[in-house]
Motif scaffolding. Structure first.
Motif, PDB file in Angstrom:
ATOM      1  N   THR A  21       0.825  -1.207   0.000  1.00 23.17           N
ATOM      2  CA  THR A  21       0.000   0.000   0.000  1.00 23.17           C
ATOM      3  C   THR A  21       0.857   1.253   0.000  1.00 23.17           C
ATOM      4  N   LYS A  22       2.117   1.119   0.386  1.00 21.21           N
ATOM      5  CA  LYS A  22       3.008   2.267   0.436  1.00 21.21           C
ATOM      6  C   LYS A  22       4.404   1.823   0.035  1.00 21.21           C
ATOM      7  N   ASN A  23       5.052   2.628  -0.821  1.00 26.42           N
ATOM      8  CA  ASN A  23       6.424   2.307  -1.186  1.00 26.42           C
ATOM      9  C   ASN A  23       7.347   2.604  -0.018  1.00 26.42           C
ATOM     10  N   GLU A  24       8.224   1.677   0.279  1.00 27.97           N
ATOM     11  CA  GLU A  24       9.198   1.853   1.331  1.00 27.97           C
ATOM     12  C   GLU A  24      10.596   1.696   0.757  1.00 27.97           C
ATOM     13  N   ALA A  25      11.564   2.406   1.327  1.00 28.77           N
ATOM     14  CA  ALA A  25      12.948   2.260   0.897  1.00 28.77           C
ATOM     15  C   ALA A  25      13.424   0.849   1.230  1.00 28.77           C
ATOM     16  N   TYR A  26      14.179   0.264   0.320  1.00 28.14           N
ATOM     17  CA  TYR A  26      14.757  -1.056   0.578  1.00 28.14           C
ATOM     18  C   TYR A  26      16.027  -1.205  -0.241  1.00 28.14           C
ATOM     19  N   SER A  27      16.778  -2.256   0.050  1.00 31.33           N
ATOM     20  CA  SER A  27      18.000  -2.570  -0.687  1.00 31.33           C
ATOM     21  C   SER A  27      18.056  -4.055  -0.983  1.00 31.33           C
ATOM     22  N   THR A  58      24.130  -6.331   9.033  1.00 30.60           N
ATOM     23  CA  THR A  58      23.965  -5.057   9.747  1.00 30.60           C
ATOM     24  C   THR A  58      23.220  -4.017   8.910  1.00 30.60           C
ATOM     25  N   GLN A  59      23.070  -4.286   7.616  1.00 31.75           N
ATOM     26  CA  GLN A  59      22.403  -3.332   6.718  1.00 31.75           C
ATOM     27  C   GLN A  59      20.903  -3.640   6.723  1.00 31.75           C
ATOM     28  N   LYS A  60      20.179  -2.984   7.592  1.00 32.10           N
ATOM     29  CA  LYS A  60      18.794  -3.350   7.879  1.00 32.10           C
ATOM     30  C   LYS A  60      17.863  -3.176   6.684  1.00 32.10           C
ATOM     31  N   LYS A  61      18.250  -2.375   5.703  1.00 36.85           N
ATOM     32  CA  LYS A  61      17.370  -2.188   4.550  1.00 36.85           C
ATOM     33  C   LYS A  61      17.555  -3.264   3.480  1.00 36.85           C
ATOM     34  N   ILE A  62      18.583  -4.098   3.607  1.00 40.66           N
ATOM     35  CA  ILE A  62      18.761  -5.177   2.639  1.00 40.66           C
ATOM     36  C   ILE A  62      17.705  -6.240   2.902  1.00 40.66           C
ATOM     37  N   GLU A  63      16.848  -6.477   1.922  1.00 44.57           N
ATOM     38  CA  GLU A  63      15.729  -7.403   2.080  1.00 44.57           C
ATOM     39  C   GLU A  63      15.893  -8.700   1.310  1.00 44.57           C
ATOM     40  N   ASN A 253      20.323   0.277  -3.755  1.00 45.90           N
ATOM     41  CA  ASN A 253      19.486   0.990  -2.804  1.00 45.90           C
ATOM     42  C   ASN A 253      18.328   1.662  -3.531  1.00 45.90           C
ATOM     43  N   VAL A 254      17.107   1.345  -3.117  1.00 47.53           N
ATOM     44  CA  VAL A 254      15.904   1.872  -3.753  1.00 47.53           C
ATOM     45  C   VAL A 254      15.194   2.775  -2.744  1.00 47.53           C
ATOM     46  N   SER A 255      15.026   4.043  -3.104  1.00 39.95           N
ATOM     47  CA  SER A 255      14.416   4.996  -2.184  1.00 39.95           C
ATOM     48  C   SER A 255      12.893   4.896  -2.225  1.00 39.95           C
ATOM     49  N   GLU A 256      12.226   5.614  -1.344  1.00 42.40           N
ATOM     50  CA  GLU A 256      10.768   5.622  -1.323  1.00 42.40           C
ATOM     51  C   GLU A 256      10.187   6.133  -2.634  1.00 42.40           C
ATOM     52  N   LYS A 258      11.506   5.593  -5.484  1.00 41.41           N
ATOM     53  CA  LYS A 258      11.941   4.615  -6.487  1.00 41.41           C
ATOM     54  C   LYS A 258      13.208   5.017  -7.248  1.00 41.41           C
ATOM     55  N   SER A 259      13.903   6.041  -6.812  1.00 41.65           N
ATOM     56  CA  SER A 259      15.212   6.309  -7.391  1.00 41.65           C
ATOM     57  C   SER A 259      16.198   5.264  -6.872  1.00 41.65           C
ATOM     58  N   VAL A 260      17.232   4.983  -7.667  1.00 39.46           N
ATOM     59  CA  VAL A 260      18.145   3.888  -7.373  1.00 39.46           C
ATOM     60  C   VAL A 260      19.577   4.414  -7.286  1.00 39.46           C
ATOM     61  N   SER A 261      20.305   3.963  -6.278  1.00 44.22           N
ATOM     62  CA  SER A 261      21.731   4.247  -6.159  1.00 44.22           C
ATOM     63  C   SER A 261      22.450   2.946  -5.841  1.00 44.22           C
ATOM     64  N   TYR A 262      23.777   2.962  -5.880  1.00 42.75           N
ATOM     65  CA  TYR A 262      24.545   1.727  -5.783  1.00 42.75           C
ATOM     66  C   TYR A 262      25.724   1.909  -4.841  1.00 42.75           C
ATOM     67  N   ASP A 263      25.983   0.902  -4.043  1.00 49.46           N
ATOM     68  CA  ASP A 263      27.222   0.807  -3.274  1.00 49.46           C
ATOM     69  C   ASP A 263      28.016  -0.378  -3.803  1.00 49.46           C
ATOM     70  N   LYS A 264      29.127  -0.103  -4.444  1.00 47.47           N
ATOM     71  CA  LYS A 264      30.015  -1.175  -4.882  1.00 47.47           C
ATOM     72  C   LYS A 264      30.915  -1.530  -3.704  1.00 47.47           C
ATOM     73  N   ILE A 265      30.869  -2.784  -3.285  1.00 50.32           N
ATOM     74  CA  ILE A 265      31.664  -3.233  -2.152  1.00 50.32           C
ATOM     75  C   ILE A 265      32.813  -4.063  -2.663  1.00 50.32           C
ATOM     76  N   VAL A 266      34.031  -3.557  -2.501  1.00 49.46           N
ATOM     77  CA  VAL A 266      35.228  -4.266  -2.940  1.00 49.46           C
ATOM     78  C   VAL A 266      35.754  -5.086  -1.774  1.00 49.46           C
ATOM     79  N   ILE A 267      35.927  -6.375  -1.992  1.00 46.46           N
ATOM     80  CA  ILE A 267      36.377  -7.269  -0.929  1.00 46.46           C
ATOM     81  C   ILE A 267      37.725  -7.841  -1.302  1.00 46.46           C
TER      82      ILE A 267
END
Length: 269
Positions: A21-27, A58-63, A253-256, A258-267
Motif C-alpha cells: 500500500t506504500k512504497n518503502e525504501a529497501y536494498s 547489519t544493513q537493515k534495509k537489505i531485504e 538501494n531503492v528509495s521511497e 523509487k530512485s536507485v543508487s549503488y554501493d560497490k563493495i570491494v572485498i
C-alpha cells in the motif's frame, strides 16, 4: 576489507495484484561468480564473500540477495548445492539464483532441487526477472522468450523499476563500446546472439527504468572486475569475484520515490 563507491521461501510475490500500500525504501545485493577462484572448489561460497555476511546483516534495509551465476565450481554435485544452501541459511535473507554455465553442467541436479531457471517476481512494486542464457547459447528464445514477453506485457501498471538478472554479460558486442569488456568466459556463446536485436528492444521501449545485472566478471586476472553504463532508460551493471584483487559485489538501494543508487563493495582477502 570493503570500500564503498557510490555510483549515481522464499518471499516471492507471484501475483501482479500483490502490491504494498506504500512504497518503502529497501536494498538488495547482487553477487557474481560466487564460487570464487577458478580451479578451486570451496566448501560453499567464496570465503572472502562469506566474510561479508556479518556486514550485510547489519544493513537493515537489505531485504534480499541475487547470486548471478557460477555459484558452484565446475562439474557440480548435489553436495556443492547443499553447502551453498547452508551458507545462505546463515545469512538469514531470501537469496535467489540466476544460473551460470558451471551451475548448468549438471542441470538435472539443479532443477530437481530448485525448479525452473527463469522466473519473475514482484517485490515492493518492482519487477524482478531472472533469465537463463545457458538454454540456447546465450540467446533468449523459445519458451523463455515467450515467458519474457508475457511477463512484460502483463506487468501491473503499478510496477516502477524493472530488474533483469543473468550470468553472461550479454551486452558484450563487437563493434560497440562494449567490446572492450573482458568476461570470465565466452563458453557456449553462439557466433551471433539476439540480445541487441530482440531482447534489449523489449526493454528500451518501456516507460520504466530498467536495470540489467550480469555476474560473469572478476574471476581471474584476465577479466574485467566491474562494469557500469547507463543510456536511455537502461542501466548495465556487471560484477564478480574470484581473482582476489578487485573482487566485488553491489548493494542496490531503492528509495521511497523509487530512485536507485549503488554501493560497490570491494572485498579482498
Amino acid at each position: 576489507m570493503f570500500i564503498y563507491i557510490l555510483l549515481c521461501s522464499f518471499m516471492i510475490l507471484h501475483c501482479s495484484s500483490c502490491k504494498p500500500t506504500k512504497n518503502e525504501a529497501y536494498s538488495f545485493f547482487i553477487a557474481g561468480h560466487t564460487y570464487g577462484k577458478a580451479g578451486v572448489n570451496n566448501v560453499g561460497l567464496h570465503p572472502p564473500f562469506k566474510a561479508q555476511f556479518e556486514f550485510i546483516k547489519t544493513q537493515k534495509k537489505i531485504e534480499l540477495g541475487m547470486l548471478l551465476g557460477d555459484i558452484v565450481s565446475p562439474h557440480p554435485t548435489l553436495q556443492d548445492w547443499v553447502e551453498v544452501d547452508a551458507d545462505i541459511a546463515s545469512l538469514g535473507l531470501p537469496v535467489y539464483f540466476s544460473v551460470g554455465n558451471h551451475d548448468m553442467e549438471n542441470r538435472p541436479v539443479y532443477e530437481k532441487r530448485y525448479g525452473k531457471t527463469y522466473y519473475s517476481f514482484v517485490h515492493q512494486a518492482d519487477l524482478f526477472i531472472v533469465l537463463d542464457p545457458n538454454l540456447d547459447e546465450w540467446n533468449i528464445t523459445g519458451d523463455q522468450l515467450n515467458f519474457l514477453k508475457k511477463t512484460l506485457k502483463e506487468k501491473n501498471e503499478k510496477i516502477h523499476n524493472i530488474y533483469v538478472f543473468f550470468h553472461q554479460v550479454l551486452w558484450v558486442q563487437k563493434g560497440t563500446k562494449y567490446e572492450e569488456i573482458r568476461p570470465n568466459s565466452l563458453a557456449g556463446r553462439a557466433t551471433e546472439i539476439n540480445f541487441w536485436s530482440e531482447i534489449e528492444p523489449l526493454f528500451n521501449q518501456l516507460p520504466n527504468p530498467v536495470f540489467m545485472f550480469a555476474g560473469d566478471l572478476g574471476g581471474g586476472s584476465w577479466a574485467t572486475d566491474f562494469y557500469y553504463d547507463h543510456y536511455d532508460n537502461i542501466t548495465f551493471i556487471g560484477s564478480g569475484m574470484g581473482e582476489g584483487k578487485g573482487d566485488n559485489y553491489v548493494i542496490i538501494n531503492v528509495s521511497e520515490n523509487k530512485s536507485v543508487s549503488y554501493d560497490k563493495i570491494v572485498i579482498e582477502e
